[in-house]
Motif scaffolding. Sequence first.
Motif, short mmCIF file in Angstrom:
data_model
loop_
_atom_site.label_atom_id
_atom_site.label_comp_id
_atom_site.label_asym_id
_atom_site.label_seq_id
_atom_site.Cartn_x
_atom_site.Cartn_y
_atom_site.Cartn_z
N MET A 64 -9.38 -19.56 1.56
CA MET A 64 -10.81 -19.39 1.44
C MET A 64 -11.33 -20.34 0.51
O MET A 64 -10.80 -21.08 -0.29
CB MET A 64 -10.96 -17.93 0.95
CG MET A 64 -10.52 -17.78 -0.40
SD MET A 64 -10.40 -16.06 -1.05
CE MET A 64 -9.73 -16.14 -2.46
N LYS A 121 -16.18 -18.79 2.97
CA LYS A 121 -15.50 -18.84 4.19
C LYS A 121 -13.93 -18.70 3.99
O LYS A 121 -13.39 -19.24 3.22
CB LYS A 121 -15.62 -20.14 4.81
CG LYS A 121 -16.27 -20.61 6.09
CD LYS A 121 -16.38 -22.00 6.48
CE LYS A 121 -17.77 -22.08 7.33
NZ LYS A 121 -17.65 -23.67 7.87
N ARG A 122 -13.61 -17.96 5.19
CA ARG A 122 -12.00 -17.95 5.21
C ARG A 122 -11.40 -18.78 6.27
O ARG A 122 -12.33 -19.16 7.30
CB ARG A 122 -11.41 -16.41 5.31
CG ARG A 122 -11.82 -15.50 4.10
CD ARG A 122 -11.79 -13.90 4.64
NE ARG A 122 -12.60 -13.80 5.74
CZ ARG A 122 -12.54 -13.43 6.89
NH1 ARG A 122 -11.31 -13.39 7.34
NH2 ARG A 122 -13.41 -13.19 7.64
N PHE A 123 -10.00 -19.10 6.31
CA PHE A 123 -9.64 -20.14 7.25
C PHE A 123 -8.26 -19.72 7.64
O PHE A 123 -7.37 -19.17 6.72
CB PHE A 123 -9.94 -21.46 7.16
CG PHE A 123 -9.56 -22.03 5.50
CD1 PHE A 123 -8.27 -22.69 5.47
CD2 PHE A 123 -10.40 -21.89 4.66
CE1 PHE A 123 -7.88 -23.00 4.48
CE2 PHE A 123 -9.73 -22.46 3.48
CZ PHE A 123 -8.65 -23.20 3.25
N TYR A 153 -11.97 -21.52 11.37
CA TYR A 153 -12.66 -20.87 10.32
C TYR A 153 -13.10 -19.42 10.65
O TYR A 153 -13.24 -19.06 11.65
CB TYR A 153 -13.80 -21.57 9.89
CG TYR A 153 -13.25 -22.84 9.11
CD1 TYR A 153 -13.12 -23.05 7.89
CD2 TYR A 153 -13.37 -23.82 9.94
CE1 TYR A 153 -12.71 -24.30 7.32
CE2 TYR A 153 -13.01 -25.11 9.46
CZ TYR A 153 -12.72 -25.25 8.06
OH TYR A 153 -12.18 -26.51 7.48
N SER A 154 -13.46 -18.38 9.73
CA SER A 154 -14.06 -17.07 9.84
C SER A 154 -15.29 -16.99 10.70
O SER A 154 -15.64 -16.17 11.20
CB SER A 154 -13.99 -16.44 8.46
OG SER A 154 -14.79 -17.04 7.58
N ASP A 155 -16.01 -18.03 10.81
CA ASP A 155 -17.35 -18.02 11.36
C ASP A 155 -16.96 -18.59 12.74
O ASP A 155 -17.97 -18.81 13.70
CB ASP A 155 -18.40 -19.02 10.90
CG ASP A 155 -17.87 -20.50 10.77
OD1 ASP A 155 -16.99 -20.85 11.18
OD2 ASP A 155 -18.93 -21.37 10.16
#
Length: 178
Positions: free
Chosen positions: A49, A59-61, A82-84
């Motif tokens: 993150m 962001k998390r990844f 990535y979380s997005d």
Amino acid sequence: MNHICRWCAAGAVALCVACSTPDVAHYADQQPRLDVAAFFTGRTEAWGMFQKRSGEIVKRFHVNLEGRERDGHFVLDEDFRYSDGTTQHRTWTLTRAADGSWQGTAPDVVVTASGHAAGNVLRWRYTLQLPVEGKTYDVQFDDWMVLMDDRTMINRAQVTKFGFEVGQVTVFFRRPAP
């Protein structure tokens, strides 16, 4: 006035102490011993993150890594999700120097990255071209990677621009069971 100068000097010393970081050699006796190429050879998974300096998680990844020796270098492919929903690929080409230090290049790394390992720790520093909302910024990463056991490594990175912290990255690496 003399009193003010003493307070300023004391503040400057306190600031220098607070900003100093330990030398990687401090960890030379720590076990298990980190062999960077051995740890990253084959497949490795990572989760992490990015946090702003306020602590907000931005962001998390998840990362799939694949490492291999090639032509006297160690090549490490990283595939980020990535979380997005965005993805990113980076290929590092790493070279171990005679003194045991590491040098590395990647397409989005400005200048050559450098790292020093001792005991169970690797300190890895580089400038990365970081895309953010349609713009690209050159930011400095100061990674401290700590081998916890033969399958687990934790990385904590300070991210700075112009010497000021903009955030932190925390990453957990895990090798598959043998």
